[in-house]
Design a protein around this motif. Structure first.
Motif, PDB file in Angstrom:
ATOM      1  N   UNK A 175      -8.648  17.660  -3.655  1.00 56.99           N
ATOM      2  CA  UNK A 175      -8.318  16.558  -4.555  1.00 56.99           C
ATOM      3  C   UNK A 175      -6.922  15.994  -4.378  1.00 56.99           C
ATOM      4  N   UNK A 176      -6.329  16.145  -3.199  1.00 55.74           N
ATOM      5  CA  UNK A 176      -5.000  15.597  -2.950  1.00 55.74           C
ATOM      6  C   UNK A 176      -5.123  14.300  -2.153  1.00 55.74           C
ATOM      7  N   UNK A 177      -3.981  13.742  -1.742  1.00 54.72           N
ATOM      8  CA  UNK A 177      -4.004  12.430  -1.112  1.00 54.72           C
ATOM      9  C   UNK A 177      -3.342  12.408   0.250  1.00 54.72           C
ATOM     10  N   UNK A 178      -3.054  11.199   0.711  1.00 59.21           N
ATOM     11  CA  UNK A 178      -2.459  11.007   2.031  1.00 59.21           C
ATOM     12  C   UNK A 178      -1.086  11.670   2.178  1.00 59.21           C
ATOM     13  N   UNK A 179      -0.202  11.607   1.170  1.00 60.75           N
ATOM     14  CA  UNK A 179       1.097  12.268   1.347  1.00 60.75           C
ATOM     15  C   UNK A 179       0.961  13.757   1.641  1.00 60.75           C
ATOM     16  N   UNK A 180       0.020  14.410   0.963  1.00 64.23           N
ATOM     17  CA  UNK A 180      -0.161  15.840   1.206  1.00 64.23           C
ATOM     18  C   UNK A 180      -0.801  16.091   2.572  1.00 64.23           C
ATOM     19  N   UNK A 181      -1.723  15.215   2.982  1.00 63.63           N
ATOM     20  CA  UNK A 181      -2.328  15.356   4.312  1.00 63.63           C
ATOM     21  C   UNK A 181      -1.274  15.197   5.400  1.00 63.63           C
ATOM     22  N   UNK A 182      -0.349  14.275   5.195  1.00 59.95           N
ATOM     23  CA  UNK A 182       0.736  14.084   6.163  1.00 59.95           C
ATOM     24  C   UNK A 182       1.555  15.359   6.301  1.00 59.95           C
TER      25      UNK A 182
ATOM     26  N   UNK B 257      11.074   9.363   7.585  1.00 58.83           N
ATOM     27  CA  UNK B 257      11.140   8.388   6.492  1.00 58.83           C
ATOM     28  C   UNK B 257      10.009   7.372   6.601  1.00 58.83           C
ATOM     29  N   UNK B 258       9.732   6.915   7.819  1.00 54.41           N
ATOM     30  CA  UNK B 258       8.680   5.916   8.013  1.00 54.41           C
ATOM     31  C   UNK B 258       7.296   6.503   7.752  1.00 54.41           C
ATOM     32  N   UNK B 259       7.044   7.714   8.228  1.00 50.49           N
ATOM     33  CA  UNK B 259       5.734   8.339   8.040  1.00 50.49           C
ATOM     34  C   UNK B 259       5.488   8.639   6.565  1.00 50.49           C
ATOM     35  N   UNK B 260       6.483   9.183   5.880  1.00 57.40           N
ATOM     36  CA  UNK B 260       6.316   9.484   4.460  1.00 57.40           C
ATOM     37  C   UNK B 260       6.115   8.212   3.643  1.00 57.40           C
TER      38      UNK B 260
ATOM     39  N   UNK C  72       2.707   6.856   1.360  1.00 48.76           N
ATOM     40  CA  UNK C  72       2.729   6.412  -0.040  1.00 48.76           C
ATOM     41  C   UNK C  72       2.087   5.038  -0.185  1.00 48.76           C
ATOM     42  N   UNK C  73       2.419   4.118   0.726  1.00 46.38           N
ATOM     43  CA  UNK C  73       1.912   2.748   0.593  1.00 46.38           C
ATOM     44  C   UNK C  73       0.517   2.582   1.188  1.00 46.38           C
ATOM     45  N   UNK C  74       0.206   3.360   2.239  1.00 50.09           N
ATOM     46  CA  UNK C  74      -1.067   3.231   2.984  1.00 50.09           C
ATOM     47  C   UNK C  74      -1.256   1.820   3.529  1.00 50.09           C
ATOM     48  N   UNK C  75      -0.169   1.091   3.702  1.00 45.51           N
ATOM     49  CA  UNK C  75      -0.231  -0.265   4.235  1.00 45.51           C
ATOM     50  C   UNK C  75      -0.385  -0.198   5.754  1.00 45.51           C
TER      51      UNK C  75
ATOM     52  N   UNK D 205       1.966   1.770   8.487  1.00 44.03           N
ATOM     53  CA  UNK D 205       1.395   2.812   9.342  1.00 44.03           C
ATOM     54  C   UNK D 205       1.690   2.516  10.812  1.00 44.03           C
ATOM     55  N   UNK D 206       1.555   1.241  11.207  1.00 43.82           N
ATOM     56  CA  UNK D 206       1.833   0.871  12.598  1.00 43.82           C
ATOM     57  C   UNK D 206       3.294   1.156  12.951  1.00 43.82           C
ATOM     58  N   UNK D 207       4.212   0.800  12.044  1.00 44.60           N
ATOM     59  CA  UNK D 207       5.632   1.054  12.302  1.00 44.60           C
ATOM     60  C   UNK D 207       5.915   2.548  12.377  1.00 44.60           C
TER      61      UNK D 207
END
Length: 290
Positions: free
Chosen positions: A64-71, A213-216, A220-223, A227-229
Motif C-alpha cells: 500500500x505504498x507509492x512511487x517515493x517508497x518504490x524509488x 534530488x531529481x529522482x526524488x 513525488x510529482x510523477x510528471x 521523470x525524463x529529466x
C-alpha cells in the motif's frame, strides 16, 4: 523545495539495505559472476519482504505504498547491483499471479530488448513472437539479454525506477572511490590527498546528489517531464561516476576481483531501457519547442 524522508521511509530504506547486505553482499555478487543464474530463493525472500508488492493496495495483498517508497527500494537494489528482472516483476505484481510474492519471475519486452528471458516464467510488454528471440552478448555478465520483435512505448514508472537504480549505482561508485582514495597509499600518503583524485570524487558526489534530488522530486510529482529529466541525470551520474571510480582505482578497477567494472557495465545496460537516453531527450526537447 526540501525533501526529507519520513521515519517510515528511512526504516524501509535501511531494512532493504540490511536485507541485501545479508543476502547479496560483495562475495555473493562475485559468486553470481562466476556462476550466472537467478537465485529463486532470494527472489521469494524479496517477495516476502514486499519488494514486488510495494505499490499494490493493502486490500489486494500489497504493502500500500507509492512511487517515493518504490524509488527508495530500487535505489538500494541499484546500489547492491542486485540481479534479476526486478523491474519487470515489480510492474507485473498486480496482473501476473505469483509475481507479488516472488513465486513467478516476470520478464518484460522494453524497446525490443528483454532481460532474463531464459529465467522468466511469464513475459509481458507485447513480446510478440518470443520464440524468435535472438540472444545478445551482454556487456554485463549479470544481465542476460535477448532481442525480440515488438515492444511498446516506455512506461513512465519503468523509466523512473530505472533512474532510481542508476542513482543507487552512482552512489555506490562514489562510496567505493572514496574508500579506495582513503586507503590506497602512493608516495607516502593516501591518494585522496592529491588534487586530481579529490576532483574526481567531488564530481561524482555532485552528480549523484543532483540526480537524487531529481529522482526524488519526480517520484513525488510523477510528471513525465520530471521523470525524463531525472532519467537523464541519473544515467549520467551512473555512467560517468562509474568511469571516474574506475580511474580512481587505476588498473585494479579493471580486474574481475573487484566490482568496479560491474558498476560501469550495469550502468551501460540499464541506460538502454525504456528507449534509453534518446527517448527522454526527445520528450524534453518536444516540451521546450512546443
Amino acid at each position: 523545495m526540501r525533501f526529507r524522508l519520513t521515519g517510515e521511509q528511512r526504516s524501509l530504506r535501511d531494512g532493504m539495505r540490511a536485507l541485501l547486505g545479508r543476502r547479496f553482499d560483495g562475495a555473493a555478487l562475485r559468486a553470481a559472476v562466476a556462476a550466472p543464474g537467478l537465485d529463486r530463493e532470494l527472489w521469494r525472500e524479496l517477495g516476502a519482504a514486499g519488494f514486488f508488492a510495494l505499490r499494490l493496495p493493502e486490500a489486494a495483498g500489497g504493502v500500500g505504498l507509492g512511487l517515493p517508497e518504490a524509488v527508495l527500494v530500487f535505489e538500494e537494489a541499484g546500489r547492491a547491483l542486485l540481479t534479476g528482472p526486478l523491474l519487470a516483476t515489480h510492474l507485473a505484481a498486480a496482473d501476473v499471479p505469483g509475481a507479488a510474492e516472488g513465486a513467478t519471475v516476470v520478464a518484460r519486452v522494453d524497446g525490443g530488448l528483454v532481460e532474463w528471458l531464459a529465467e522468466a516464467d511469464v513475459v509481458t510488454g507485447g513480446a510478440g513472437d518470443v520464440p524468435a528471440a535472438v540472444p545478445l552478448r551482454s556487456v554485463d555478465p549479470l544481465t542476460p539479454l535477448h532481442r525480440v520483435p515488438g515492444g511498446g512505448a516506455p512506461d513512465p514508472v519503468a523509466v523512473l525506477l530505472t533512474a532510481a537504480e542508476q542513482l543507487g549505482t552512482a552512489v555506490r561508485a562514489c562510496e567505493l572511490a572514496v574508500q579506495h582514495a582513503r586507503t590506497r597509499v602512493q608516495f607516502g600518503q593516501p591518494i585522496g590527498a592529491f588534487q586530481a583524485v579529490k576532483h574526481l570524487c567531488s564530481e561524482m558526489l555532485v552528480r549523484a546528489e543532483t540526480a537524487r534530488a531529481a529522482v526524488y522530486a519526480a517520484a513525488v510529482t510523477a510528471d513525465p517531464l520530471d521523470i525524463a529529466a531525472a532519467r537523464l541525470l541519473a544515467d549520467e551520474a551512473a555512467v560517468a561516476g562509474s568511469r571516474d571510480c574506475l580511474q580512481v582505482h587505476g588498473g585494479m578497477g579493471f580486474t574481475w576481483e573487484t566490482e568496479v567494472h560491474l558498476l560501469l557495465k550495469r550502468a551501460w545496460v540499464r541506460s538502454q531501457r525504456g528507449g534509453g537516453v534518446t527517448e527522454s531527450e526527445e520528450k524534453l526537447a518536444a516540451d521546450l519547442l512546443g
